[in-house]
Design a protein around this motif. Structure first.
Motif, PDB file in Angstrom:
ATOM      1  N   SER A 122      12.780  -2.657   3.622  1.00 25.87           N
ATOM      2  CA  SER A 122      12.224  -4.002   3.488  1.00 25.87           C
ATOM      3  C   SER A 122      11.452  -4.095   2.173  1.00 25.87           C
ATOM      4  CB  SER A 122      11.298  -4.328   4.666  1.00 25.87           C
ATOM      5  OG  SER A 122      10.592  -5.523   4.419  1.00 25.87           O
ATOM      6  N   LYS A 123      11.996  -4.822   1.197  1.00 24.95           N
ATOM      7  CA  LYS A 123      11.348  -4.944  -0.109  1.00 24.95           C
ATOM      8  C   LYS A 123      10.016  -5.689   0.011  1.00 24.95           C
ATOM      9  CE  LYS A 123      15.010  -3.048  -1.855  1.00 24.95           C
ATOM     10  NZ  LYS A 123      14.993  -1.612  -2.152  1.00 24.95           N
ATOM     11  N   LEU A 124      10.022  -6.788   0.790  1.00 24.43           N
ATOM     12  CA  LEU A 124       8.794  -7.577   0.923  1.00 24.43           C
ATOM     13  C   LEU A 124       7.715  -6.771   1.642  1.00 24.43           C
ATOM     14  CD1 LEU A 124       7.303 -10.216   0.534  1.00 24.43           C
ATOM     15  CD2 LEU A 124       8.301 -11.042   2.675  1.00 24.43           C
ATOM     16  N   GLY A 125       8.093  -6.067   2.712  1.00 30.87           N
ATOM     17  CA  GLY A 125       7.124  -5.245   3.433  1.00 30.87           C
ATOM     18  C   GLY A 125       6.523  -4.174   2.546  1.00 30.87           C
ATOM     19  N   GLN A 126       7.361  -3.538   1.729  1.00 31.36           N
ATOM     20  CA  GLN A 126       6.855  -2.525   0.796  1.00 31.36           C
ATOM     21  C   GLN A 126       5.915  -3.154  -0.229  1.00 31.36           C
ATOM     22  OE1 GLN A 126       9.782   0.526  -0.629  1.00 31.36           O
ATOM     23  NE2 GLN A 126      11.239  -0.689   0.576  1.00 31.36           N
ATOM     24  N   ALA A 127       6.275  -4.337  -0.710  1.00 30.24           N
ATOM     25  CA  ALA A 127       5.451  -5.019  -1.718  1.00 30.24           C
ATOM     26  C   ALA A 127       4.056  -5.292  -1.181  1.00 30.24           C
ATOM     27  CB  ALA A 127       6.119  -6.332  -2.135  1.00 30.24           C
ATOM     28  N   ILE A 128       3.974  -5.765   0.061  1.00 26.98           N
ATOM     29  CA  ILE A 128       2.676  -6.099   0.665  1.00 26.98           C
ATOM     30  C   ILE A 128       1.813  -4.846   0.799  1.00 26.98           C
ATOM     31  CG2 ILE A 128       1.574  -6.905   2.791  1.00 26.98           C
ATOM     32  CD1 ILE A 128       4.010  -8.797   3.144  1.00 26.98           C
ATOM     33  N   ASN A 129       2.398  -3.779   1.323  1.00 28.99           N
ATOM     34  CA  ASN A 129       1.618  -2.564   1.537  1.00 28.99           C
ATOM     35  C   ASN A 129       1.244  -1.874   0.231  1.00 28.99           C
ATOM     36  OD1 ASN A 129       1.341  -1.876   4.572  1.00 28.99           O
ATOM     37  ND2 ASN A 129       3.450  -2.595   4.381  1.00 28.99           N
ATOM     38  N   LEU A 130       2.113  -1.933  -0.768  1.00 23.99           N
ATOM     39  CA  LEU A 130       1.781  -1.360  -2.075  1.00 23.99           C
ATOM     40  C   LEU A 130       0.598  -2.097  -2.705  1.00 23.99           C
ATOM     41  CD1 LEU A 130       5.404  -0.847  -3.423  1.00 23.99           C
ATOM     42  CD2 LEU A 130       3.700   0.976  -3.119  1.00 23.99           C
ATOM     43  N   ALA A 131       0.578  -3.430  -2.555  1.00 33.62           N
ATOM     44  CA  ALA A 131      -0.544  -4.206  -3.097  1.00 33.62           C
ATOM     45  C   ALA A 131      -1.845  -3.843  -2.394  1.00 33.62           C
ATOM     46  CB  ALA A 131      -0.259  -5.703  -2.947  1.00 33.62           C
ATOM     47  N   ASN A 132      -1.783  -3.660  -1.074  1.00 33.39           N
ATOM     48  CA  ASN A 132      -2.984  -3.286  -0.332  1.00 33.39           C
ATOM     49  C   ASN A 132      -3.490  -1.902  -0.742  1.00 33.39           C
ATOM     50  OD1 ASN A 132      -3.236  -5.632   1.202  1.00 33.39           O
ATOM     51  ND2 ASN A 132      -1.830  -4.906   2.764  1.00 33.39           N
ATOM     52  N   LEU A 133      -2.573  -0.972  -0.933  1.00 34.04           N
ATOM     53  CA  LEU A 133      -2.974   0.364  -1.392  1.00 34.04           C
ATOM     54  C   LEU A 133      -3.548   0.300  -2.804  1.00 34.04           C
ATOM     55  CD1 LEU A 133       0.029   2.412   0.030  1.00 34.04           C
ATOM     56  CD2 LEU A 133      -2.349   2.602   0.750  1.00 34.04           C
ATOM     57  N   GLY A 134      -3.002  -0.581  -3.628  1.00 33.63           N
ATOM     58  CA  GLY A 134      -3.566  -0.784  -4.962  1.00 33.63           C
ATOM     59  C   GLY A 134      -4.984  -1.310  -4.890  1.00 33.63           C
ATOM     60  N   ASN A 135      -5.239  -2.186  -3.908  1.00 33.46           N
ATOM     61  CA  ASN A 135      -6.593  -2.727  -3.725  1.00 33.46           C
ATOM     62  C   ASN A 135      -7.579  -1.628  -3.367  1.00 33.46           C
ATOM     63  OD1 ASN A 135      -8.837  -4.052  -1.984  1.00 33.46           O
ATOM     64  ND2 ASN A 135      -7.876  -5.769  -3.048  1.00 33.46           N
ATOM     65  N   ILE A 136      -7.132  -0.679  -2.541  1.00 27.92           N
ATOM     66  CA  ILE A 136      -8.000   0.450  -2.185  1.00 27.92           C
ATOM     67  C   ILE A 136      -8.332   1.269  -3.436  1.00 27.92           C
ATOM     68  CG2 ILE A 136      -8.099   2.630  -0.919  1.00 27.92           C
ATOM     69  CD1 ILE A 136      -6.413   1.300   1.267  1.00 27.92           C
ATOM     70  N   LYS A 137      -7.297   1.563  -4.239  1.00 33.09           N
ATOM     71  CA  LYS A 137      -7.524   2.319  -5.474  1.00 33.09           C
ATOM     72  C   LYS A 137      -8.477   1.581  -6.404  1.00 33.09           C
ATOM     73  CE  LYS A 137      -4.794   5.788  -4.556  1.00 33.09           C
ATOM     74  NZ  LYS A 137      -5.367   7.138  -4.327  1.00 33.09           N
ATOM     75  N   GLU A 138      -8.327   0.261  -6.452  1.00 29.01           N
ATOM     76  CA  GLU A 138      -9.214  -0.550  -7.295  1.00 29.01           C
ATOM     77  C   GLU A 138     -10.661  -0.435  -6.829  1.00 29.01           C
ATOM     78  OE1 GLU A 138      -9.986  -5.278  -8.331  1.00 29.01           O
ATOM     79  OE2 GLU A 138      -8.062  -4.649  -7.468  1.00 29.01           O
ATOM     80  N   GLN A 139     -10.869  -0.491  -5.520  1.00 33.53           N
ATOM     81  CA  GLN A 139     -12.227  -0.471  -4.980  1.00 33.53           C
ATOM     82  C   GLN A 139     -12.916   0.865  -5.181  1.00 33.53           C
ATOM     83  OE1 GLN A 139     -13.283  -2.433  -1.300  1.00 33.53           O
ATOM     84  NE2 GLN A 139     -11.248  -3.355  -1.140  1.00 33.53           N
ATOM     85  N   ILE A 140     -12.146   1.952  -5.179  1.00 33.86           N
ATOM     86  CA  ILE A 140     -12.777   3.266  -5.369  1.00 33.86           C
ATOM     87  C   ILE A 140     -12.825   3.667  -6.845  1.00 33.86           C
ATOM     88  CG2 ILE A 140     -12.128   4.034  -3.062  1.00 33.86           C
ATOM     89  CD1 ILE A 140      -9.881   5.643  -4.248  1.00 33.86           C
ATOM     90  N   GLY A 141     -12.426   2.746  -7.724  1.00 31.87           N
ATOM     91  CA  GLY A 141     -12.565   2.979  -9.161  1.00 31.87           C
ATOM     92  C   GLY A 141     -11.418   3.702  -9.825  1.00 31.87           C
ATOM     93  N   GLU A 142     -10.306   3.928  -9.111  1.00 34.99           N
ATOM     94  CA  GLU A 142      -9.141   4.592  -9.711  1.00 34.99           C
ATOM     95  C   GLU A 142      -8.223   3.524 -10.314  1.00 34.99           C
ATOM     96  OE1 GLU A 142      -7.296   7.229  -6.913  1.00 34.99           O
ATOM     97  OE2 GLU A 142      -9.164   8.288  -6.466  1.00 34.99           O
ATOM     98  N   THR A 143      -8.649   2.984 -11.459  1.00 33.90           N
ATOM     99  CA  THR A 143      -7.983   1.832 -12.058  1.00 33.90           C
ATOM    100  C   THR A 143      -6.546   2.128 -12.475  1.00 33.90           C
ATOM    101  OG1 THR A 143     -10.138   1.131 -12.893  1.00 33.90           O
ATOM    102  CG2 THR A 143      -8.205   0.057 -13.834  1.00 33.90           C
TER     103      THR A 143
END
Length: 522
Positions: free
Chosen positions: A153-174
């Motif tokens: 599922s391309k859309l499902g992967q896209a959503i979860n990848l964005a959420n994981l990116g948000n986690i990385k952003e919040q912990i400072g791993e830009t």
């Protein structure tokens, strides 16, 4: 509740035995599909109450048909609506129930069962992400991503990848955040999801801002908004609009910012989003403060705080309870109506009437008992939260004076205690330079404004500006006690206040008396 369950089971068994004909399977499938699509359409048009009602009806039909896959799908739809409304406890309950059902289903190889499972995981991951439990969010979202990959599922992967990116952003791993967001953009484009693509550009804008590239951030947000121009999803457009307004204000383009804020305010009020309305007033407050309009700034600050408080107010708790009761009443009424119809067809009106009355009484008693217990527990929890918040407020009011001398039952990690001590030192240093705004303090702490706000809020329960003001007033109180001869204006200047009237007004708000009155008390 225990004696109610066998009674309903008996009623359902009797209805099964007396049933002459069953609903046509195609008719049920068509009904479920129609309710699902109408509910999703209502949600996308920000009609959340209608969406919940439609998906509740979808759940009822699925249960009557004993269709476990459709039951899980309906539970996830209901949970998504509650997430949009900000009612995270309700959303978590429905997502968790859906997840448990998928685990219990026998046909684990069925793609629909697997898809329902990853949707439940994705929903729970979003809830953990919203409440700041990043470790748990990362674990759940990675399980969801693995499931979406297995389903291709391309859309499902896209959503979860964005959420994981948000986690990385919040912990400072830009750097990692950039990778996840770009990967999400590629998947969204393969899935032809314009909304997902637009959200990725909003993510890029945040990263550009953190790196100090404000012009690039503005361009990314404008591109995001242009992609969403034809979408009815006002919820996501609001986030981009508010961020764009904030960046214009940061560049000194106050009129452009006010124009965007006026649009955002109208939209937030129309879709009844308390969180977005609070952000609108917070940005108005910061604009008017920059302009030196203290009256307008304080008015908008008050409105922002009131809306933030209302998100966790007792009124909202009561609304949640009322909605629970109403939904439970609808479910039980549906069961009773179905029983009445089936028994009526078998000419057993008298037996059914007696049974229905008994069930109604039992249901009423159960609901009353459950409600009483829930309200009691909620009130107990709110009292505990209030006591903890009061202790926390007193603690951090005093820690502004001397962190090393504090003795309290508030438990802080050594890392948090060191962070607060360093923060207080920076604020004291900035007072002598007359730079006590959040941006200046954040720069000295080697953090961006958002990171500092999140850290201070997590530790103290206050926003950064409020805590800086508290520290400045605390220093003023100490100087007034120690030096009884210097003019109050000199004391104000030492605490970073150029305006004596503004200092006196803030001092009175904090202490209940003017600086002169406070000195006389000493």
């Amino acid at each position: 509740m225990l004696f109610y369950i066998p009674l309903v089971g008996t009623l359902w068994a009797c209805a099964k035995e007396t049933e002459k004909t069953s609903p046509d399977k195609q008719e049920i499938t068509a009904k479920l599909d129609s309710l699902m699509k109408e509910g999703i359409e209502a949600r996308e048009n920000n009609q959340f109450k209608k969406a919940i009602q439609l998906h509740q009806e979808e759940l009822k039909v699925a249960k009557l048909a004993d269709d476990s896959i459709s039951i899980v799908a309906a539970l996830n739809h209901i949970a998504t609506n509650y997430r949009r409304l900000g009612l995270l406890d309700e959303a978590a309950r429905y997502h968790y129930e859906a997840l448990m059902l998928t685990i219990k289903q026998e046909d684990q190889a069925n793609p629909l069962v697997r898809k329902n499972r990853v949707r439940s995981l994705n929903g729970l991951g979003n809830i953990y992400l919203t409440v700041g439990d990043l470790h748990q969010a990362d674990s759940v979202l990675r399980m969801a991503l693995a499931g979406e990959k297995a389903l291709d599922s391309k859309l499902g992967q896209a959503i979860n990848l964005a959420n994981l990116g948000n986690i990385k952003e919040q912990i400072g791993e830009t750097d990692s955040a950039w990778i996840y967001y770009r990967y999400s953009l590629a998947m969204n484009r393969q899935a032809k999801s314009k909304l997902g693509e637009a959200l990725c550009f909003s993510h890029f804008a945040r990263l550009h801002e953190q790196q100090g590239n404000i012009k690039e951030a503005i361009a990314e947000l404008e591109h995001s908004i242009s992609i969403m121009a034809g979408s009815p999803d006002d919820w996501h457009k609001l986030d981009a609009t508010l961020n764009l307004a904030r960046l214009h204000a940061k560049q000194g383009k106050r009129q452009e910012a006010k124009t965007l804020l006026a649009q955002a305010k109208e939209t937030a009020e129309r879709i009844h989003s308390l969180a977005h309305r609070s952000q609108v007033y917070q940005q108005y407050y910061e604009l008017y403060e920059q302009e030196g309009n203290a009256t307008a700034a304080l008015d908008n600050y008050r409105r922002s705080v009131e809306l933030k408080d209302s998100l966790l107010s007792s009124k909202q708790s009561a609304d949640i309870q009322n909605m629970r009761i109403e939904l439970e009443r609808q479910r039980q009424q549906g069961k009773l109506d179905q029983a009445n119809e089936r028994y009526y067809d078998e000419h057993q009106a008298h037996v059914i009437t007696t049974t229905v009355l008994l069930c109604s009484t039992v249901v009423g008693i159960c609901i009353i008992l459950a409600l009483s217990y829930t309200i009691h527990e909620r009130n107990k929890t709110q009292r505990i939260i209030k006591e903890v918040n009061n202790k926390r407020k007193d603690f951090f009011a005093n820690i502004a004076l001397d962190p090393a001398e504090m003795k309290t039952d508030i438990i802080l990690s050594e890392q948090d205690r060191q962070f607060i001590g360093r923060f207080v030192d920076v604020v004291y240093s900035q007072m002598s330079k007359g730079k006590t705004d959040v941006e200046s303090v954040a720069e000295q702490m080697q953090l961006n404004r958002a990171q500092l706000n999140r850290r201070i809020l997590a530790i103290t329960g206050q926003n950064t500006l409020s805590y800086i003001t508290q520290i400045r007033i605390s220093k003023a109180k100490r100087l007034l006690r120690a030096d009884l001869t210097s003019p109050v204006g000199d004391i104000a200047n030492k605490c970073g206040f150029d305006d004596l009237a503004y200092f006196s007004r803030l001092f009175k708000q904090q202490t209940g008396m003017t600086p002169s009155q406070y000195r006389k008390m000493v």
